[in-house]
Structure formats: C-alpha cells, structure tokens
Design a protein around this motif. Structure first.
Motif, PDB file in Angstrom:
ATOM      1  N   THR A 164       0.843  -1.210   0.000  1.00  0.00           N
ATOM      2  CA  THR A 164       0.000   0.000   0.000  1.00  0.00           C
ATOM      3  C   THR A 164       0.865   1.242   0.000  1.00  0.00           C
ATOM      4  OG1 THR A 164      -1.727  -1.184   1.213  1.00  0.00           O
ATOM      5  CG2 THR A 164      -1.848   1.222   1.205  1.00  0.00           C
ATOM      6  N   SER A 165       1.931   1.206   0.798  1.00  0.00           N
ATOM      7  CA  SER A 165       2.849   2.341   0.863  1.00  0.00           C
ATOM      8  C   SER A 165       3.516   2.584  -0.491  1.00  0.00           C
ATOM      9  CB  SER A 165       3.919   2.085   1.933  1.00  0.00           C
ATOM     10  OG  SER A 165       4.817   3.163   2.018  1.00  0.00           O
ATOM     11  N   LEU A 166       3.909   1.484  -1.183  1.00  0.00           N
ATOM     12  CA  LEU A 166       4.539   1.619  -2.495  1.00  0.00           C
ATOM     13  C   LEU A 166       3.550   2.120  -3.544  1.00  0.00           C
ATOM     14  CD1 LEU A 166       6.712  -1.637  -2.690  1.00  0.00           C
ATOM     15  CD2 LEU A 166       7.490   0.685  -2.193  1.00  0.00           C
ATOM     16  N   SER A 167       2.289   1.690  -3.430  1.00  0.00           N
ATOM     17  CA  SER A 167       1.268   2.059  -4.411  1.00  0.00           C
ATOM     18  C   SER A 167       0.595   3.390  -4.085  1.00  0.00           C
ATOM     19  CB  SER A 167       0.201   0.965  -4.486  1.00  0.00           C
ATOM     20  OG  SER A 167       0.767  -0.260  -4.857  1.00  0.00           O
ATOM     21  N   LEU A 168       0.808   3.861  -2.881  1.00  0.00           N
ATOM     22  CA  LEU A 168       0.165   5.092  -2.419  1.00  0.00           C
ATOM     23  C   LEU A 168       0.391   6.279  -3.353  1.00  0.00           C
ATOM     24  CD1 LEU A 168      -1.414   6.403  -0.022  1.00  0.00           C
ATOM     25  CD2 LEU A 168       0.816   6.968   0.948  1.00  0.00           C
ATOM     26  N   PRO A 169       1.623   6.538  -3.796  1.00  0.00           N
ATOM     27  CA  PRO A 169       1.835   7.682  -4.692  1.00  0.00           C
ATOM     28  C   PRO A 169       1.010   7.586  -5.966  1.00  0.00           C
ATOM     29  CG  PRO A 169       3.922   6.844  -3.898  1.00  0.00           C
ATOM     30  CD  PRO A 169       2.874   5.853  -3.486  1.00  0.00           C
ATOM     31  N   VAL A 170       0.867   6.356  -6.503  1.00  0.00           N
ATOM     32  CA  VAL A 170       0.103   6.179  -7.737  1.00  0.00           C
ATOM     33  C   VAL A 170      -1.351   6.592  -7.542  1.00  0.00           C
ATOM     34  CG1 VAL A 170      -0.794   4.455  -9.340  1.00  0.00           C
ATOM     35  CG2 VAL A 170       1.598   4.377  -8.649  1.00  0.00           C
ATOM     36  N   LEU A 171      -1.963   6.092  -6.474  1.00  0.00           N
ATOM     37  CA  LEU A 171      -3.381   6.374  -6.241  1.00  0.00           C
ATOM     38  C   LEU A 171      -3.616   7.846  -5.904  1.00  0.00           C
ATOM     39  CD1 LEU A 171      -4.223   3.156  -4.177  1.00  0.00           C
ATOM     40  CD2 LEU A 171      -4.523   3.561  -6.627  1.00  0.00           C
ATOM     41  N   LEU A 172      -2.686   8.440  -5.133  1.00  0.00           N
ATOM     42  CA  LEU A 172      -2.834   9.860  -4.785  1.00  0.00           C
ATOM     43  C   LEU A 172      -2.519  10.764  -5.977  1.00  0.00           C
ATOM     44  CD1 LEU A 172      -1.360   9.950  -1.155  1.00  0.00           C
ATOM     45  CD2 LEU A 172      -3.753   9.992  -1.856  1.00  0.00           C
ATOM     46  N   LEU A 173      -1.494  10.414  -6.758  1.00  0.00           N
ATOM     47  CA  LEU A 173      -1.179  11.199  -7.962  1.00  0.00           C
ATOM     48  C   LEU A 173      -2.329  11.139  -8.956  1.00  0.00           C
ATOM     49  CD1 LEU A 173       2.580  10.249  -8.524  1.00  0.00           C
ATOM     50  CD2 LEU A 173       1.706  12.519  -7.946  1.00  0.00           C
ATOM     51  N   LEU A 174      -2.963   9.969  -9.075  1.00  0.00           N
ATOM     52  CA  LEU A 174      -4.127   9.837  -9.956  1.00  0.00           C
ATOM     53  C   LEU A 174      -5.234  10.766  -9.502  1.00  0.00           C
ATOM     54  CD1 LEU A 174      -5.583   8.256 -12.264  1.00  0.00           C
ATOM     55  CD2 LEU A 174      -6.405   6.695 -10.493  1.00  0.00           C
ATOM     56  N   ASN A 175      -5.475  10.809  -8.202  1.00  0.00           N
ATOM     57  CA  ASN A 175      -6.547  11.637  -7.654  1.00  0.00           C
ATOM     58  C   ASN A 175      -6.225  13.131  -7.733  1.00  0.00           C
ATOM     59  OD1 ASN A 175      -9.065  11.981  -6.135  1.00  0.00           O
ATOM     60  ND2 ASN A 175      -7.736  12.663  -4.477  1.00  0.00           N
ATOM     61  N   PHE A 176      -4.961  13.489  -7.454  1.00  0.00           N
ATOM     62  CA  PHE A 176      -4.581  14.901  -7.396  1.00  0.00           C
ATOM     63  C   PHE A 176      -4.195  15.491  -8.764  1.00  0.00           C
ATOM     64  CE2 PHE A 176      -3.025  14.076  -2.794  1.00  0.00           C
ATOM     65  CZ  PHE A 176      -4.314  14.205  -2.319  1.00  0.00           C
ATOM     66  N   ALA A 205      -1.572  11.101 -16.381  1.00  0.00           N
ATOM     67  CA  ALA A 205      -0.235  11.396 -16.918  1.00  0.00           C
ATOM     68  C   ALA A 205       0.813  11.379 -15.816  1.00  0.00           C
ATOM     69  CB  ALA A 205      -0.247  12.745 -17.625  1.00  0.00           C
ATOM     70  N   ALA A 206       0.480  11.962 -14.656  1.00  0.00           N
ATOM     71  CA  ALA A 206       1.416  11.966 -13.518  1.00  0.00           C
ATOM     72  C   ALA A 206       1.716  10.540 -13.071  1.00  0.00           C
ATOM     73  CB  ALA A 206       0.840  12.775 -12.355  1.00  0.00           C
ATOM     74  N   TYR A 224      -0.265  22.190   0.526  1.00  0.00           N
ATOM     75  CA  TYR A 224       0.460  23.462   0.616  1.00  0.00           C
ATOM     76  C   TYR A 224       1.106  23.905  -0.693  1.00  0.00           C
ATOM     77  CZ  TYR A 224      -0.102  23.722   5.676  1.00  0.00           C
ATOM     78  OH  TYR A 224      -0.634  23.838   6.927  1.00  0.00           O
ATOM     79  N   PHE A 225       1.536  22.936  -1.543  1.00  0.00           N
ATOM     80  CA  PHE A 225       2.321  23.316  -2.722  1.00  0.00           C
ATOM     81  C   PHE A 225       1.629  23.035  -4.058  1.00  0.00           C
ATOM     82  CE2 PHE A 225       5.355  22.288   0.685  1.00  0.00           C
ATOM     83  CZ  PHE A 225       6.042  23.491   0.770  1.00  0.00           C
ATOM     84  N   LYS A 226       0.640  22.132  -4.063  1.00  0.00           N
ATOM     85  CA  LYS A 226      -0.069  21.759  -5.307  1.00  0.00           C
ATOM     86  C   LYS A 226       0.915  21.354  -6.407  1.00  0.00           C
ATOM     87  CE  LYS A 226      -4.314  22.856  -3.934  1.00  0.00           C
ATOM     88  NZ  LYS A 226      -4.063  23.228  -2.554  1.00  0.00           N
ATOM     89  N   SER A 227       1.981  20.693  -6.052  1.00  0.00           N
ATOM     90  CA  SER A 227       3.021  20.295  -7.000  1.00  0.00           C
ATOM     91  C   SER A 227       3.238  18.795  -6.938  1.00  0.00           C
ATOM     92  CB  SER A 227       4.337  21.022  -6.687  1.00  0.00           C
ATOM     93  OG  SER A 227       5.408  20.445  -7.409  1.00  0.00           O
ATOM     94  N   ASP A 228       3.172  18.132  -8.104  1.00  0.00           N
ATOM     95  CA  ASP A 228       3.400  16.689  -8.136  1.00  0.00           C
ATOM     96  C   ASP A 228       4.850  16.339  -7.798  1.00  0.00           C
ATOM     97  OD1 ASP A 228       4.039  17.996 -10.506  1.00  0.00           O
ATOM     98  OD2 ASP A 228       3.755  16.220 -11.745  1.00  0.00           O
ATOM     99  N   ILE A 229       5.796  17.156  -8.266  1.00  0.00           N
ATOM    100  CA  ILE A 229       7.208  16.870  -8.008  1.00  0.00           C
ATOM    101  C   ILE A 229       7.517  17.000  -6.513  1.00  0.00           C
ATOM    102  CG2 ILE A 229       9.580  17.669  -8.381  1.00  0.00           C
ATOM    103  CD1 ILE A 229       8.799  18.311 -11.248  1.00  0.00           C
ATOM    104  N   ILE A 230       6.990  18.007  -5.866  1.00  0.00           N
ATOM    105  CA  ILE A 230       7.214  18.168  -4.423  1.00  0.00           C
ATOM    106  C   ILE A 230       6.570  17.017  -3.652  1.00  0.00           C
ATOM    107  CG2 ILE A 230       6.679  19.601  -2.401  1.00  0.00           C
ATOM    108  CD1 ILE A 230       7.053  22.052  -4.145  1.00  0.00           C
ATOM    109  N   SER A 231       5.392  16.586  -4.095  1.00  0.00           N
ATOM    110  CA  SER A 231       4.723  15.454  -3.436  1.00  0.00           C
ATOM    111  C   SER A 231       5.569  14.186  -3.542  1.00  0.00           C
ATOM    112  CB  SER A 231       3.347  15.218  -4.060  1.00  0.00           C
ATOM    113  OG  SER A 231       2.490  16.316  -3.834  1.00  0.00           O
TER     114      SER A 231
END
Length: 434
Positions: free
Chosen positions: A243-255, A259-260, A395-402
């Motif tokens: 879940t921790s490894l897949s977390l960025p994928v699911l959150l990036l998809l949502n946010f 493409a991200a 706070y930043f609305k940035s995919d790279i910072i996330s």
C-alpha cells in the motif's frame, strides 16, 4: 575502504556468491531486455495509457501480498519437503477462496462505479481474481526453487519470460495500443512465469507434489497453524508495505491525473532495475543462508551487516547518476514527453537506494521472529508517508514536491528499519531461534 576490500575477498570463495552471480546473470539479461524495449513501449503507448496500467498494477500490488496470506514465503523454512508441500497446498487453497471473495466484492464495487469516468479501470477490476490465483502460483513456484537452491532455473526463466513479456507489449502496441491490452498481458504474464518455473526442472514442484500429496499424516491446517505468524503478521505487513509503495500512484491519480501516474510508473520501472537485478538476487540467496545460520547459531548481526554494506557499495554509483542527471537521461532514453519523469526519478532514486540495501534486513526479520515488529513498523511508516504526500499537495499543489516528500520519508523509514534489524540481530539470545 580496507574493510570493504576484505569483505569482497572473503566472500569470493563462498557458495553464496556463486548463487548470487547465477541469479544476477539471468536477471541482468532479463533487465537488459526490459531496458531495451521500454523506450519503444513508451513511444507506442504514451503517459496516460502507461498511467492506467500503473494504476491497475498498483491495485494488484496491494492485493498480491495477501493472495495466499504470505504462506508461500514459509516454504523455504521447513526441514522436510513434505511440510513444504503441505504449505504449497494450503497456499493454493487460500488463494482460490480469496479469489472467489474478491469477485463478489468487485461486483459490489463496480455497481457503484468506483473509477468514475475511467471505464478501462472498472473493467480491469474483473482481472483481480485471476491475479490472486496466478500470483499465488508464481510465489509458490519461486519459493520452491529457492528452497531447492535451483537458482539456475530461476535465472534462465527470468530471461525467457522477460523476452516473451516485453515482445508481447511491443506487438500489442503496433497492432492496437490500448491500456486494457497491457492489463491482459500483465495478468497472463504471471501465469506464464509460474508455469515456466514449475515445469523447467527435473525435480519440479509438480513431481514433488505427486510424491507427497498422498501422505495425510500431516494436516495442512496443522502446518498452517505452525506457521501462522506469516498469516497474522507477515501478510498484513506486506499488505501495508505494498500500500505504501502504491500510495503515490493512487494519490497522484486523484490529485494530478493519469499522466502523472505514467511519469511515476516509468520512473519506478527504471529505478527498480538494480533492485530486481541485484537486490532481489541477494535477498533470495540470503534468505535460506540466514535461516541455516540461525539454526547453527552463527553470528546473524555480522551476516546482515556485511550483506547490507555490500549492497550499499554496489548501489551508490548507479543511483547517484540518476540523482544528478535524471531528466537528461529520461529524455534521451524515452523521448521528450518523459522529461518530467526524470525529475521524479531524481527524488525517487534516494528512496530506491535504501529500498535496495534493506533486502538483507527484510529477509532476516522472519528468521529473527520479528514479524510482529515489522508489521507495526510498516503501519506507522504508511501513516507518515501518507501524511507527507497529502500535506505537501495541500500546501504546494506540485506533483514533483509530493513525490520528493514521499521519497524522503520513505528513505528515513528504510534507514530506521535497517538500524533496528541490526540491533535485534545483535542482541538476540542464543537458542532463541531453536
């Protein structure tokens, strides 16, 4: 530096190095095929399609660890093959039960249209029951060969499978480049690899199963009870870790959208190469070795420390290159559309380096009987990583910072895990593992 040279000289004559070399050679050939074909695959499909595949893969990566409740990992440990065969039977039975349950849940989830506006992913959910069965068969096959120390079979299969799998993607991309096709190929790929591993051995798992399956003196449920810590602690720990490894994928998809996810998926695929090439090979060979060392009451701290140091020396250069030149390398390799993936990779390389060197610690924890600790540790790491991404987005609305925040928190978690594992192994009492 002298200590490192001494370590390499000492390891040269040992069989563990020969086994690692065998596994690495096969995995290296497989990774070369993957790295050579990925630039073509990225040009055929594009970020959004790769992103949809990445989302499906992330969902399945969460499910796979609990497909057989981690019982396949225990196959290496029993002294007698008959107990290992009972664990295989138990793993398959559990996988079949869970696949039926998952199908029922998917019917409910699709009735509420879980991925609104993403029909491909809603259809792809129906492949999950197959993933549960196929991945369990794959885990069983892999662990049986590790038990038998048949590393040559694993190495040869890795190369053949990578060739077939990546060729299938290219053919699909030339005929009809759609994400559902990639999802079908990925799902069936697990069954293909499991079949290749099971049959490509004169003492294969199927023949062994025929020999022992008639022996009913030992119940599979009694065997399951004996190794219940895998179901109670290792399985949920692996679920949380996945879940921790897949977390960025699911959150990036949502946010940030598909493409991200595509950028993240390609970055992770590229950076995962050395982990699969060397880290996993070291882990697979190290697992039966440390189990044997524990039974013989050897110095486990020394084994874990040396293996971790060795991986650190091997990994520091390739991961440092990505940290410095990530965007340039990705643009050259995958095309102009993937330059941003290179920016992701600069931060992810820090995290992946520590994932790379923590393989001995991960493999040692079941032997150290520290799986309950591993579960609790992974739970708190997941919370910290989740908060990191959510707060940075807020706070930043940035995919790279996330991605950067997630990578840094993940790095700290892995460093802490290695340190604690070394402390446990150093302080463990003789006779505790008997």
């Amino acid at each position: 530096m002298e200590q490192i040279k001494k370590l390499f000289r000492k390891l040269k004559s040992k069989s563990i190095i020969k086994n690692i070399v065998v596994l690495v050679s096969g995995t290296m050939a497989a990774q070369v095929i993957t790295l050579l074909t990925t630039p073509l695959i990225t040009r055929l499909f594009g970020p959004e399609i790769i992103g949809e595949l990445g989302t499906f893969t992330s969902i399945t990566e969460i499910i796979i660890p609990i497909a057989a409740l981690a019982y396949p990992i225990a196959i290496v440990l029993p002294k007698h093959d008959i107990v290992a065969i009972k664990l295989i039977k138990l793993s398959v039975v559990i996988a079949l039960i869970l696949s039926v349950i998952s199908l029922m849940l998917i019917l409910i989830l699709n009735s509420i249209n879980l991925f609104d506006g993403m029909d491909t992913l809603n259809i792809a959910l129906y492949f999950i029951p197959l993933v549960i069965i196929f991945s369990s068969l794959l885990q069983v096959s892999e662990q049986w060969l590790i038990r038998k120390k048949a590393f040559y079979i694993t190495a040869k299969t890795n190369f053949l499978y990578s060739s077939l799998f990546n060729t299938s993607k290219i053919v699909l991309g030339l005929i009809n480049p759609v994400s559902i096709g990639l999802i079908v190929v990925t799902t069936l790929g697990q069954l293909l690899k499991a079949t290749m591993l099971s049959l490509n051995n004169k003492n294969n798992i199927i023949n062994s199963y025929r020999i022992y399956t008639g022996n009913n003196e030992i119940s599979i449920w009694l065997v399951g009870k004996k190794y219940k810590d895998f179901a109670l602690f290792r399985s949920p720990q692996m679920l949380l870790h996945a879940t921790s490894l897949s977390l960025p994928v699911l959150l990036l998809l949502n946010f940030f959208g598909p493409a991200a996810v595509g950028f993240y998926t390609i970055s992770r695929t590229a950076l995962n190469a050395p982990i699969q090439l060397i880290g996993k090979a070291v882990g697979d060979v190290f697992y039966p070795r440390i189990s044997e060392a524990a039974n013989n009451q050897e110095n486990l701290y020394k084994l874990i420390y040396k293996a971790t140091l060795l991986l650190g020396c091997v990994g520091i250069i390739p991961f440092s290159i990505i940290i410095i030149f990530g965007p340039t390398i990705f643009e050259f390799a995958f095309g102009h559309d993937w330059t941003k993936a290179g920016s992701y990779s600069q931060w992810m390389a820090i995290w992946m380096f520590f994932l790379f060197i923590n393989q001995p610690s991960i493999r040692a924890l079941p032997v150290l009987k520290a799986q309950k600790f591993h579960l609790v540790f992974t739970f708190f790491s997941l919370i910290v990583n989740t908060l990191g991404i959510v707060i940075s987005y807020h706070y930043f609305k940035s995919d790279i910072i996330s991605v950067a925040v997630f990578s840094l928190t993940g790095s700290l978690s892995n460093i802490l895990l290695i340190i604690i594992t070394l402390v446990i192994s150093k302080n463990i009492k003789r006779g505790f593992l008997e």
